[in-house]
Design a protein around this motif. Structure first.
Motif, PDB file in Angstrom:
ATOM      1  N   SER A  67       0.831  -1.209   0.000  1.00 35.96           N
ATOM      2  CA  SER A  67       0.000   0.000   0.000  1.00 35.96           C
ATOM      3  C   SER A  67       0.864   1.256   0.000  1.00 35.96           C
ATOM      4  O   SER A  67       0.560   2.223  -0.702  1.00 35.96           O
ATOM      5  CB  SER A  67      -0.908   0.026   1.224  1.00 35.96           C
ATOM      6  OG  SER A  67      -1.835  -1.005   1.169  1.00 35.96           O
ATOM      7  N   LEU A  87       2.197   1.793  -3.440  1.00 41.70           N
ATOM      8  CA  LEU A  87       1.117   2.267  -4.309  1.00 41.70           C
ATOM      9  C   LEU A  87       0.800   3.737  -4.031  1.00 41.70           C
ATOM     10  O   LEU A  87       0.626   4.530  -4.964  1.00 41.70           O
ATOM     11  CB  LEU A  87      -0.126   1.394  -4.120  1.00 41.70           C
ATOM     12  CG  LEU A  87      -1.342   1.743  -4.962  1.00 41.70           C
ATOM     13  CD1 LEU A  87      -1.031   1.613  -6.453  1.00 41.70           C
ATOM     14  CD2 LEU A  87      -2.511   0.845  -4.580  1.00 41.70           C
ATOM     15  N   LEU A 100       1.259   6.703  -6.803  1.00 46.27           N
ATOM     16  CA  LEU A 100       0.109   7.537  -7.166  1.00 46.27           C
ATOM     17  C   LEU A 100       0.345   8.997  -6.783  1.00 46.27           C
ATOM     18  O   LEU A 100      -0.041   9.909  -7.522  1.00 46.27           O
ATOM     19  CB  LEU A 100      -1.164   7.002  -6.510  1.00 46.27           C
ATOM     20  CG  LEU A 100      -1.696   5.678  -7.050  1.00 46.27           C
ATOM     21  CD1 LEU A 100      -2.870   5.190  -6.207  1.00 46.27           C
ATOM     22  CD2 LEU A 100      -2.083   5.785  -8.505  1.00 46.27           C
ATOM     23  N   TRP A 140      -1.979  11.501  -8.669  1.00 49.49           N
ATOM     24  CA  TRP A 140      -3.258  10.790  -8.630  1.00 49.49           C
ATOM     25  C   TRP A 140      -3.575  10.262  -7.241  1.00 49.49           C
ATOM     26  O   TRP A 140      -4.209   9.215  -7.103  1.00 49.49           O
ATOM     27  CB  TRP A 140      -3.258   9.623  -9.613  1.00 49.49           C
ATOM     28  CG  TRP A 140      -3.013   9.989 -11.033  1.00 49.49           C
ATOM     29  CD1 TRP A 140      -3.222  11.204 -11.629  1.00 49.49           C
ATOM     30  CD2 TRP A 140      -2.510   9.129 -12.056  1.00 49.49           C
ATOM     31  NE1 TRP A 140      -2.879  11.151 -12.945  1.00 49.49           N
ATOM     32  CE2 TRP A 140      -2.438   9.881 -13.237  1.00 49.49           C
ATOM     33  CE3 TRP A 140      -2.111   7.806 -12.075  1.00 49.49           C
ATOM     34  CZ2 TRP A 140      -1.987   9.354 -14.428  1.00 49.49           C
ATOM     35  CZ3 TRP A 140      -1.661   7.275 -13.274  1.00 49.49           C
ATOM     36  CH2 TRP A 140      -1.608   8.041 -14.429  1.00 49.49           C
ATOM     37  N   ALA A 197      -6.996   8.892  -6.223  1.00 52.05           N
ATOM     38  CA  ALA A 197      -7.477   7.624  -6.767  1.00 52.05           C
ATOM     39  C   ALA A 197      -7.119   6.432  -5.880  1.00 52.05           C
ATOM     40  O   ALA A 197      -7.602   5.324  -6.128  1.00 52.05           O
ATOM     41  CB  ALA A 197      -6.894   7.400  -8.156  1.00 52.05           C
ATOM     42  N   PHE A 198      -6.317   6.640  -4.846  1.00 54.85           N
ATOM     43  CA  PHE A 198      -5.840   5.508  -4.049  1.00 54.85           C
ATOM     44  C   PHE A 198      -6.956   4.629  -3.494  1.00 54.85           C
ATOM     45  O   PHE A 198      -6.884   3.401  -3.634  1.00 54.85           O
ATOM     46  CB  PHE A 198      -4.924   5.971  -2.905  1.00 54.85           C
ATOM     47  CG  PHE A 198      -4.615   4.867  -1.946  1.00 54.85           C
ATOM     48  CD1 PHE A 198      -3.789   3.809  -2.323  1.00 54.85           C
ATOM     49  CD2 PHE A 198      -5.180   4.830  -0.682  1.00 54.85           C
ATOM     50  CE1 PHE A 198      -3.520   2.766  -1.464  1.00 54.85           C
ATOM     51  CE2 PHE A 198      -4.925   3.793   0.188  1.00 54.85           C
ATOM     52  CZ  PHE A 198      -4.091   2.761  -0.207  1.00 54.85           C
ATOM     53  N   TYR A 205      -9.863   3.998  -4.565  1.00 58.68           N
ATOM     54  CA  TYR A 205     -10.520   3.277  -5.645  1.00 58.68           C
ATOM     55  C   TYR A 205      -9.630   2.159  -6.197  1.00 58.68           C
ATOM     56  O   TYR A 205     -10.105   1.067  -6.502  1.00 58.68           O
ATOM     57  CB  TYR A 205     -10.923   4.256  -6.754  1.00 58.68           C
ATOM     58  CG  TYR A 205     -11.798   5.362  -6.241  1.00 58.68           C
ATOM     59  CD1 TYR A 205     -13.108   5.125  -5.858  1.00 58.68           C
ATOM     60  CD2 TYR A 205     -11.293   6.651  -6.087  1.00 58.68           C
ATOM     61  CE1 TYR A 205     -13.913   6.131  -5.358  1.00 58.68           C
ATOM     62  CE2 TYR A 205     -12.086   7.670  -5.586  1.00 58.68           C
ATOM     63  CZ  TYR A 205     -13.391   7.404  -5.229  1.00 58.68           C
ATOM     64  OH  TYR A 205     -14.181   8.404  -4.728  1.00 58.68           O
ATOM     65  N   VAL A 206      -8.352   2.456  -6.311  1.00 57.24           N
ATOM     66  CA  VAL A 206      -7.407   1.438  -6.777  1.00 57.24           C
ATOM     67  C   VAL A 206      -7.311   0.311  -5.752  1.00 57.24           C
ATOM     68  O   VAL A 206      -7.340  -0.873  -6.110  1.00 57.24           O
ATOM     69  CB  VAL A 206      -6.021   2.052  -7.070  1.00 57.24           C
ATOM     70  CG1 VAL A 206      -4.993   0.982  -7.384  1.00 57.24           C
ATOM     71  CG2 VAL A 206      -6.118   3.061  -8.199  1.00 57.24           C
ATOM     72  N   GLY A 262     -10.476  -1.716  -5.933  1.00 61.33           N
ATOM     73  CA  GLY A 262     -10.473  -2.535  -7.140  1.00 61.33           C
ATOM     74  C   GLY A 262      -9.575  -3.756  -6.999  1.00 61.33           C
ATOM     75  O   GLY A 262      -9.941  -4.862  -7.405  1.00 61.33           O
ATOM     76  N   LEU A 263      -8.395  -3.562  -6.409  1.00 63.29           N
ATOM     77  CA  LEU A 263      -7.499  -4.691  -6.167  1.00 63.29           C
ATOM     78  C   LEU A 263      -8.117  -5.688  -5.186  1.00 63.29           C
ATOM     79  O   LEU A 263      -7.966  -6.900  -5.344  1.00 63.29           O
ATOM     80  CB  LEU A 263      -6.151  -4.195  -5.653  1.00 63.29           C
ATOM     81  CG  LEU A 263      -5.274  -3.459  -6.661  1.00 63.29           C
ATOM     82  CD1 LEU A 263      -4.069  -2.840  -5.962  1.00 63.29           C
ATOM     83  CD2 LEU A 263      -4.837  -4.388  -7.776  1.00 63.29           C
TER      84      LEU A 263
END
Length: 177
Positions: free
Chosen positions: A39, A42, A46, A51, A54-55, A57-58, A61-62
């Motif tokens: 994390s 990531l 990002l 971005w 967007a964390f 949401y990413v 999604g994962l």
């Protein structure tokens, strides 16, 4: 809850294929353990791309992808049945470890900070200052990655700030004070 949500998806993406042969509790522990550094990486990527928003949401999604893949496959090899049963003694041992960690933290840090409506006062030696510095890094990391350093007049931090990134996102997106 936010911490688990933010670490499960990236951890599963990093380790799901490695943990196929483990039973559920062991697999979950490995996924969540790997999720903390995954994390942070990531978040850093990002943030550097601009971005950061967007964390969540990413990460979600994962997590959804991992749950689909986790439920869709059976383990390639299972642990023998006599080794995967949790006994009352196992649960008690885990509880004792958690209680010791919480108790030690309460004893060591209870007198370090005094907080009222106007200020946060730090008492103690260098390690107390260190804790306040980590809090400043976390506060800065909620909106700027890499965070700027409070000691160097706003320059990018040249310091190990990864441990604070996930907690900064919990504060930012989970509205945790």
């Amino acid at each position: 809850v936010c911490f688990l949500a933010f670490t499960f998806g990236p951890g599963a993406a990093a380790t799901l294929w490695l943990t196929r042969s483990l039973d559920f509790p062991r697999r979950l522990v490995v996924v969540l353990s790997a999720g903390v550094p995954a994390s942070a990486v990531l978040i850093d990527v990002l943030g550097r791309l601009g971005w950061l928003g967007a964390f969540p949401y990413v990460a979600a999604g994962l997590a959804i992808l991992a749950l689909v893949l986790w439920k869709g496959r059976r383990p390639a090899q299972t642990v023998p049945p006599d080794n995967d049963a949790w006994t009352a003694r196992d649960v008690l041992a885990c509880g004792v470890i958690v209680a010791l960690a919480i108790g030690t933290g309460a004893v060591v840090f209870a007198h370090r900070l005094s907080i009222d409506a106007n200020q946060i006062a730090v008492h103690g030696d260098y390690d107390s200052l260190d804790l306040a510095y980590y809090a400043a890094i976390s506060a800065e990391a909620t909106h700027t990655v890499p965070p700027t350093a409070s000691y160097y007049a706003g320059r990018e931090l040249n310091y190990a700030y990864y441990p604070q990134l996930v907690l900064a996102m919990v504060h930012r997106f989970g509205d945790v004070p």
